[in-house]
Motif scaffolding. Sequence first.
Motif, mmCIF file in Angstrom:
data_model
loop_
_atom_site.group_PDB
_atom_site.id
_atom_site.type_symbol
_atom_site.label_atom_id
_atom_site.label_comp_id
_atom_site.label_asym_id
_atom_site.label_seq_id
_atom_site.Cartn_x
_atom_site.Cartn_y
_atom_site.Cartn_z
ATOM 1 N N MET A 161 -5.643 -18.269 -0.602
ATOM 2 C CA MET A 161 -4.782 -18.802 -1.668
ATOM 3 C C MET A 161 -4.859 -20.334 -1.666
ATOM 4 N N LEU A 162 -4.586 -20.915 -2.789
ATOM 5 C CA LEU A 162 -4.577 -22.364 -2.885
ATOM 6 C C LEU A 162 -3.147 -22.864 -2.766
ATOM 7 N N GLU A 221 -2.759 -21.484 -8.327
ATOM 8 C CA GLU A 221 -4.181 -21.233 -8.545
ATOM 9 C C GLU A 221 -4.528 -21.130 -10.027
ATOM 10 N N THR A 266 -13.997 -13.105 -3.302
ATOM 11 C CA THR A 266 -14.514 -13.790 -2.128
ATOM 12 C C THR A 266 -13.543 -13.653 -0.977
ATOM 13 N N VAL A 291 -12.730 -15.171 2.819
ATOM 14 C CA VAL A 291 -13.029 -16.318 3.676
ATOM 15 C C VAL A 291 -12.380 -16.116 5.043
ATOM 16 N N GLU A 292 -13.183 -16.275 6.081
ATOM 17 C CA GLU A 292 -12.661 -16.152 7.450
ATOM 18 C C GLU A 292 -11.570 -17.202 7.672
ATOM 19 N N GLU A 293 -10.536 -16.837 8.386
ATOM 20 C CA GLU A 293 -9.388 -17.703 8.678
ATOM 21 C C GLU A 293 -8.427 -17.813 7.487
ATOM 22 N N VAL A 294 -8.870 -17.380 6.294
ATOM 23 C CA VAL A 294 -7.971 -17.369 5.139
ATOM 24 C C VAL A 294 -7.574 -15.919 4.819
ATOM 25 N N HIS A 295 -8.580 -15.059 4.709
ATOM 26 C CA HIS A 295 -8.319 -13.650 4.362
ATOM 27 C C HIS A 295 -8.387 -12.714 5.560
ATOM 28 N N ARG A 341 -19.096 -23.282 9.872
ATOM 29 C CA ARG A 341 -18.018 -22.729 10.666
ATOM 30 C C ARG A 341 -17.549 -21.340 10.301
ATOM 31 N N HIS A 342 -17.018 -21.179 9.099
ATOM 32 C CA HIS A 342 -16.382 -19.898 8.798
ATOM 33 C C HIS A 342 -17.250 -19.037 7.888
ATOM 34 N N VAL A 345 -18.107 -16.657 4.871
ATOM 35 C CA VAL A 345 -17.646 -16.395 3.509
ATOM 36 C C VAL A 345 -18.476 -15.237 2.955
ATOM 37 N N ARG A 389 -0.199 -21.949 6.610
ATOM 38 C CA ARG A 389 -0.438 -23.088 7.497
ATOM 39 C C ARG A 389 0.572 -24.172 7.203
#
Lengths: 348, 348
Positions: free
Chosen positions: A1-2, A6, A53, A55-59, A135-136, A138, A347
């Motif tokens: 999420m932004l 969004e 999409t 994203v690691e650490e986000v989803h 790094r992460h 996607v 976060r």
Amino acid sequence: MLPLDEFSLIRAWTERRQPKEWLSAAGVRIGIGDDAAAVEAAPDKDWLFAVDTMVEEVHFRDETMTDEDVGYKALAANVSDIAAMGGVPLHALVSVSIPPSWTPERMKRLFDGLYDCAGRYGVAVVGGDTTSAPRHLVVSVTLVGVVEQGRAIRRSGASPGQIVFVTGPVGLSAGGLHGMLGSASAAETGIPRAKKTPPPPKSLVQAHRRPAPSVKAGRLLLEQGFASSLNDVSDGLASEAWEIAEASGVSIVLKEPRLPLAGELASYARHCGVDPLEWMLYGGEDYVLLGTADKSSEAELRALFRSEGLPLFVIGETEAGDAGVWLDSEGGKRKPLDKRGYNHFARG
Amino acid sequence: MLPLDEFSLIRAWTERRQPKEWLSAAGVRIGIGDDAAAVEAAPDKDWLFAVDTMVEEVHFRDETMTDEDVGYKALAANVSDIAAMGGVPLHALVSVSIPPSWTPERMKRLFDGLYDCAGRYGVAVVGGDTTSAPRHLVVSVTLVGVVEQGRAIRRSGASPGQIVFVTGPVGLSAGGLHGMLGSASAAETGIPRAKKTPPPPKSLVQAHRRPAPSVKAGRLLLEQGFASSLNDVSDGLASEAWEIAEASGVSIVLKEPRLPLAGELASYARHCGVDPLEWMLYGGEDYVLLGTADKSSEAELRALFRSEGLPLFVIGETEAGDAGVWLDSEGGKRKPLDKRGYNHFARG
């Protein structure tokens, strides 16, 4: 999420860039702003395009999803978008950008999960792109679907005085995630929390990791012509209701006692000492369908779903008025619901 | 790029997952392994699907690309994939995962560039997905194109005794990148290098930032039926030639004196004290087309491109034998060319 809204950002970046007439001449029936785009393919059919999409650490994180789950869910989220238009999923493209922590063996497992989902929904994986990443991880999946020409179900078709329905229970995915994050933190630190999160039941973990998009329900709604609007619950019930309300220009009133609370979710929430309503309204990724239909068709709709063995819950109604979403509590008190969706790993 | 051989990894992850007969029944004409997939859309046309992903710190950095360039090039790379099948680009989906360093203003500029490219190639932007990301920006664009049914030009159609051609000069993008990275490092550290990299000429910077995919050339080749195989030069001439050689089961011999060396590249390489051949063979992202055609059609092919005002260089020929790529030097000495592609920002 932004961090910001969004949708208003995307509007600012994309709106009025290409003239409507030109898009229409290019065969575009539905452009940016619905679950999927629709484009004329042949005299009798439109093609649907969706992209999602992860994203690691986000989803997702190692403690919430196995590598197989990441692949499965990346495709399932798209299948749900096609279901929300009343379409049939057909072809997928898979783009991955891979950090050093994702070894070829891990990627193999990710594709195991993705192909498992593809097999289940009859999706042909036809292409993709593979790059490295610093790094992460996607994973971006594009899914092509098909629907009868001009009949894709939009968010914008609701009108006042209709019923609001949902094709399954909500909040399970968020409950499972809550449990996995809580248990993991306790395990990592070695220090039990003041109020320790009990380990989540398998059914909630499964709901988070292996969602089951409502393709059959979507097709049924389209074929029988029942749904005036449709959305899939990816960001949470409140947020999806807001999308229909804004796109259709109606007010949506949900009835709290009617919201489908699964037994295992109720009991797990009690164990955790939390109110499951937060998960049900704002927890996303349930991938059931939320829609509207004429009041006169309610009995027929219920009978149809019952005869097909599919769940259906009528949870509210639409009213005339400014776009908005409301919740009527058991006692009849009405309160507005926020537009906010679900922030996986909030976060700061 | 991935540390290991990208193509063998992708094969390991995706091969034999879905039966050929099933894919074929699902309308898939060309699946994983070409520049784009091809799927039956209507009795007279196939649809093409390509996806390309650009990752910050892997494909671009602040010192090599403006925000607008990132958007422009993300779409242009896909347009080139469609061109390499002989197709016409139509509809795009744009997925972005956005780290905190990319403000809404920067994203707006990225979309400015993307829509600039869309306007130039007549592409309708129909959808996308927007998520946040912990660190690096990832832009993934899916492009849908169209081609006459069954006529998409594959990599696998080359046969021995044919000519090998390319539709423009190569190495410019790599030369520009070399210059930008060299100049930036010198500027960043404040310490001029032993041999300082002179600032690159604008034309090379432009070649790197704003590639011009060969859509017109691709259509010409398809319409006139000249190309037996076709590939776009995204990873470098040697690597793309290898793809055709392996897919077609031929040996490809390139003639060094015939490789199209642009005047500004030759002069900049001299300034830098390097041999431009490395850029020409292994520097990617030129987005010209590399293909093969019957020897008997060479004169006609040349005349056709001349009459259309398009460049065309015949740079070698195919031979029977094991799949492989060779370079004949001016003196006639033959040496094998590596399969390796271009590593933008080689690490460690």
